[in-house]
Design a protein around this motif. Sequence first.
Motif, PDB file in Angstrom:
ATOM      1  N   ARG A   5      44.713  41.773  38.791  1.00 11.79           N
ATOM      2  CA  ARG A   5      43.885  42.288  37.700  1.00 11.79           C
ATOM      3  C   ARG A   5      42.477  41.702  37.784  1.00 11.79           C
ATOM      4  O   ARG A   5      41.481  42.416  37.609  1.00 11.79           O
ATOM      5  N   ARG A   6      42.387  40.409  38.088  1.00 11.68           N
ATOM      6  CA  ARG A   6      41.074  39.785  38.217  1.00 11.68           C
ATOM      7  C   ARG A   6      40.311  40.344  39.418  1.00 11.68           C
ATOM      8  O   ARG A   6      39.084  40.486  39.364  1.00 11.68           O
ATOM      9  N   LEU A   7      41.034  40.658  40.468  1.00  3.40           N
ATOM     10  CA  LEU A   7      40.393  41.281  41.626  1.00  3.40           C
ATOM     11  C   LEU A   7      39.846  42.655  41.248  1.00  3.40           C
ATOM     12  O   LEU A   7      38.755  43.047  41.674  1.00  3.40           O
ATOM     13  N   ALA A   8      40.599  43.390  40.412  1.00  3.74           N
ATOM     14  CA  ALA A   8      40.138  44.701  39.947  1.00  3.74           C
ATOM     15  C   ALA A   8      38.882  44.550  39.088  1.00  3.74           C
ATOM     16  O   ALA A   8      37.950  45.366  39.169  1.00  3.74           O
ATOM     17  N   VAL A   9      38.839  43.511  38.275  1.00  2.00           N
ATOM     18  CA  VAL A   9      37.655  43.250  37.451  1.00  2.00           C
ATOM     19  C   VAL A   9      36.463  42.900  38.336  1.00  2.00           C
ATOM     20  O   VAL A   9      35.348  43.404  38.136  1.00  2.00           O
ATOM     21  N   LEU A  10      36.692  42.050  39.333  1.00  4.67           N
ATOM     22  CA  LEU A  10      35.615  41.690  40.256  1.00  4.67           C
ATOM     23  C   LEU A  10      35.106  42.927  40.995  1.00  4.67           C
ATOM     24  O   LEU A  10      33.893  43.126  41.137  1.00  4.67           O
ATOM     25  N   ARG A  11      36.036  43.758  41.455  1.00  3.56           N
ATOM     26  CA  ARG A  11      35.648  44.976  42.173  1.00  3.56           C
ATOM     27  C   ARG A  11      34.778  45.859  41.278  1.00  3.56           C
ATOM     28  O   ARG A  11      33.766  46.407  41.714  1.00  3.56           O
ATOM     29  N   ALA A  12      35.167  45.978  40.014  1.00  2.00           N
ATOM     30  CA  ALA A  12      34.407  46.803  39.071  1.00  2.00           C
ATOM     31  C   ALA A  12      33.012  46.213  38.832  1.00  2.00           C
ATOM     32  O   ALA A  12      32.023  46.951  38.739  1.00  2.00           O
ATOM     33  N   ILE A  13      32.922  44.890  38.745  1.00  4.28           N
ATOM     34  CA  ILE A  13      31.625  44.236  38.542  1.00  4.28           C
ATOM     35  C   ILE A  13      30.706  44.486  39.733  1.00  4.28           C
ATOM     36  O   ILE A  13      29.525  44.823  39.578  1.00  4.28           O
ATOM     37  N   VAL A  14      31.243  44.327  40.951  1.00  8.61           N
ATOM     38  CA  VAL A  14      30.438  44.566  42.157  1.00  8.61           C
ATOM     39  C   VAL A  14      29.948  46.004  42.199  1.00  8.61           C
ATOM     40  O   VAL A  14      28.758  46.268  42.422  1.00  8.61           O
ATOM     41  N   GLU A  15      30.854  46.948  41.979  1.00  9.74           N
ATOM     42  CA  GLU A  15      30.477  48.364  42.048  1.00  9.74           C
ATOM     43  C   GLU A  15      29.427  48.715  41.000  1.00  9.74           C
ATOM     44  O   GLU A  15      28.454  49.430  41.289  1.00  9.74           O
ATOM     45  N   GLU A  31      34.456  50.426  29.270  1.00 15.51           N
ATOM     46  CA  GLU A  31      34.069  51.822  29.060  1.00 15.51           C
ATOM     47  C   GLU A  31      34.060  52.628  30.362  1.00 15.51           C
ATOM     48  O   GLU A  31      34.407  53.797  30.377  1.00 15.51           O
ATOM     49  N   ARG A  32      33.671  51.986  31.472  1.00 17.28           N
ATOM     50  CA  ARG A  32      33.497  52.722  32.731  1.00 17.28           C
ATOM     51  C   ARG A  32      34.739  52.733  33.612  1.00 17.28           C
ATOM     52  O   ARG A  32      34.873  53.581  34.488  1.00 17.28           O
ATOM     53  N   HIS A  33      35.611  51.773  33.445  1.00 20.90           N
ATOM     54  CA  HIS A  33      36.748  51.642  34.360  1.00 20.90           C
ATOM     55  C   HIS A  33      38.070  51.610  33.593  1.00 20.90           C
ATOM     56  O   HIS A  33      38.153  51.036  32.508  1.00 20.90           O
ATOM     57  N   ARG A  34      39.060  52.207  34.176  1.00 16.57           N
ATOM     58  CA  ARG A  34      40.400  52.196  33.581  1.00 16.57           C
ATOM     59  C   ARG A  34      41.150  50.950  34.038  1.00 16.57           C
ATOM     60  O   ARG A  34      41.964  50.988  34.953  1.00 16.57           O
ATOM     61  N   ALA A  40      39.220  41.881  25.307  1.00 10.42           N
ATOM     62  CA  ALA A  40      39.400  40.422  25.251  1.00 10.42           C
ATOM     63  C   ALA A  40      39.979  39.893  26.560  1.00 10.42           C
ATOM     64  O   ALA A  40      39.558  38.845  27.074  1.00 10.42           O
ATOM     65  N   THR A  41      40.930  40.632  27.134  1.00 10.19           N
ATOM     66  CA  THR A  41      41.531  40.217  28.408  1.00 10.19           C
ATOM     67  C   THR A  41      40.493  40.274  29.523  1.00 10.19           C
ATOM     68  O   THR A  41      40.437  39.385  30.381  1.00 10.19           O
ATOM     69  N   VAL A  42      39.650  41.306  29.505  1.00  8.43           N
ATOM     70  CA  VAL A  42      38.586  41.418  30.507  1.00  8.43           C
ATOM     71  C   VAL A  42      37.621  40.243  30.385  1.00  8.43           C
ATOM     72  O   VAL A  42      37.205  39.658  31.392  1.00  8.43           O
ATOM     73  N   ARG A  43      37.281  39.863  29.142  1.00  5.60           N
ATOM     74  CA  ARG A  43      36.382  38.716  28.945  1.00  5.60           C
ATOM     75  C   ARG A  43      37.015  37.440  29.492  1.00  5.60           C
ATOM     76  O   ARG A  43      36.337  36.620  30.128  1.00  5.60           O
ATOM     77  N   ASN A  44      38.312  37.281  29.274  1.00  2.00           N
ATOM     78  CA  ASN A  44      39.007  36.096  29.795  1.00  2.00           C
ATOM     79  C   ASN A  44      39.017  36.090  31.323  1.00  2.00           C
ATOM     80  O   ASN A  44      38.830  35.043  31.956  1.00  2.00           O
ATOM     81  N   ASP A  45      39.241  37.267  31.898  1.00  3.93           N
ATOM     82  CA  ASP A  45      39.238  37.366  33.364  1.00  3.93           C
ATOM     83  C   ASP A  45      37.854  37.063  33.930  1.00  3.93           C
ATOM     84  O   ASP A  45      37.720  36.400  34.964  1.00  3.93           O
ATOM     85  N   MET A  46      36.816  37.550  33.254  1.00  7.46           N
ATOM     86  CA  MET A  46      35.450  37.281  33.704  1.00  7.46           C
ATOM     87  C   MET A  46      35.135  35.789  33.610  1.00  7.46           C
ATOM     88  O   MET A  46      34.477  35.225  34.498  1.00  7.46           O
ATOM     89  N   ALA A  47      35.623  35.152  32.559  1.00  8.07           N
ATOM     90  CA  ALA A  47      35.419  33.702  32.418  1.00  8.07           C
ATOM     91  C   ALA A  47      36.106  32.948  33.557  1.00  8.07           C
ATOM     92  O   ALA A  47      35.546  31.991  34.124  1.00  8.07           O
TER      93      ALA A  47
END
Length: 342
Positions: A5-15, A31-34, A40-47
């Motif tokens: 999941r964190r890799l998916a978040v990183l991929r979305a940030i890079v793109e 909003e942009r990625h499924r 809140a979970t995304v914020r935790n993953d980004m942290a």
Amino acid sequence: MQEERRLAVLRAIVEDYVSTEEPVGSKALVERHRLGVSPATVRNDMAALEDEGYITQPHTSAGRVPTDKGYRLFVDRLTTVKPMSAAEKRAIATFLDGAVDLDDVVQRSVRLLSQLTRQVAVVQYPTLSRSTVRHVELVGLSPTRLLLVLILSTGRVEQRLVELATEVGEDDLADLRSLLLQAAVGEVIADAVTALRGLVPAQDATEPAGPLTAAVVDALVDAMSDHRSDERIAVGGAANLARFGDSFDSAVRPLLEALEEHVVLLKLLGETTDGGVLTVRIGHEGPYQELASTSVVATGYGPGDEAFARLGIVGPTRMDYPGSMAAVRAVARYVSRILDEA
């Protein structure tokens, strides 16, 4: 699950960062990625990604941007290089197939790469020392003038005019042509030069063929010892750097200065290796600290399975890595095919 999941978040940030050129916030990601999780979970993953050094916050009020470490993980986890579309492949083939000689192939390749990637493209000319002799031709233009044509395995064609002190007949020309072909064809440059020079003492200088052989061998050796350096390269697409005005001091200015130094660009492309291995060097992984905000995507090219030279693109680390990797690999394969069929 958490790592994926964190890799998916990183991929979305890079793109998103590559496409928008703006730091990416958690709200925009949701909003942009499924991603299938709550904000809140995304914020935790980004942290967590920030703690591990994969992303950073350029300003206290801004979102996050990838670090060199983040880009590296993103590239390493690409399961496949994005394939070129059928239309892109046709465009590459059509553009490159129109080339008339090696210089044209190189110039077309550098223009094509810069257009496909919107980065600075760099193409190294094939290394002369690793070439083999594919063909030698002698054409009588007049009784005292010959056209010598040398064709190398890299596709390079050299031509020399040879002026003779005495007239030469067709039989002597045919005999010399056979000697040259037997001595040189299929040999690497160094061995071909040695074999050709060995032809001269074997001829009696008092015979008509002696001076003829010496004159033609001298011209052929000169063509093989071409005055052009093996470090010759072509560069295109410098205007694409205008897109990165916000990174001028950190990325664009050093790269513009590097474009003036061909030795620097060759070192950025890396060593020529056999085969078409695609290499990606990101930021601080490169050989020059002053180019620490620059990434390089490069590969070797050449006829058959041998790589005689390298081509690639250089640009700020904020680049479309999947698209750039696909374009570099595709152009290298088409150029290699053209040289193989030349």
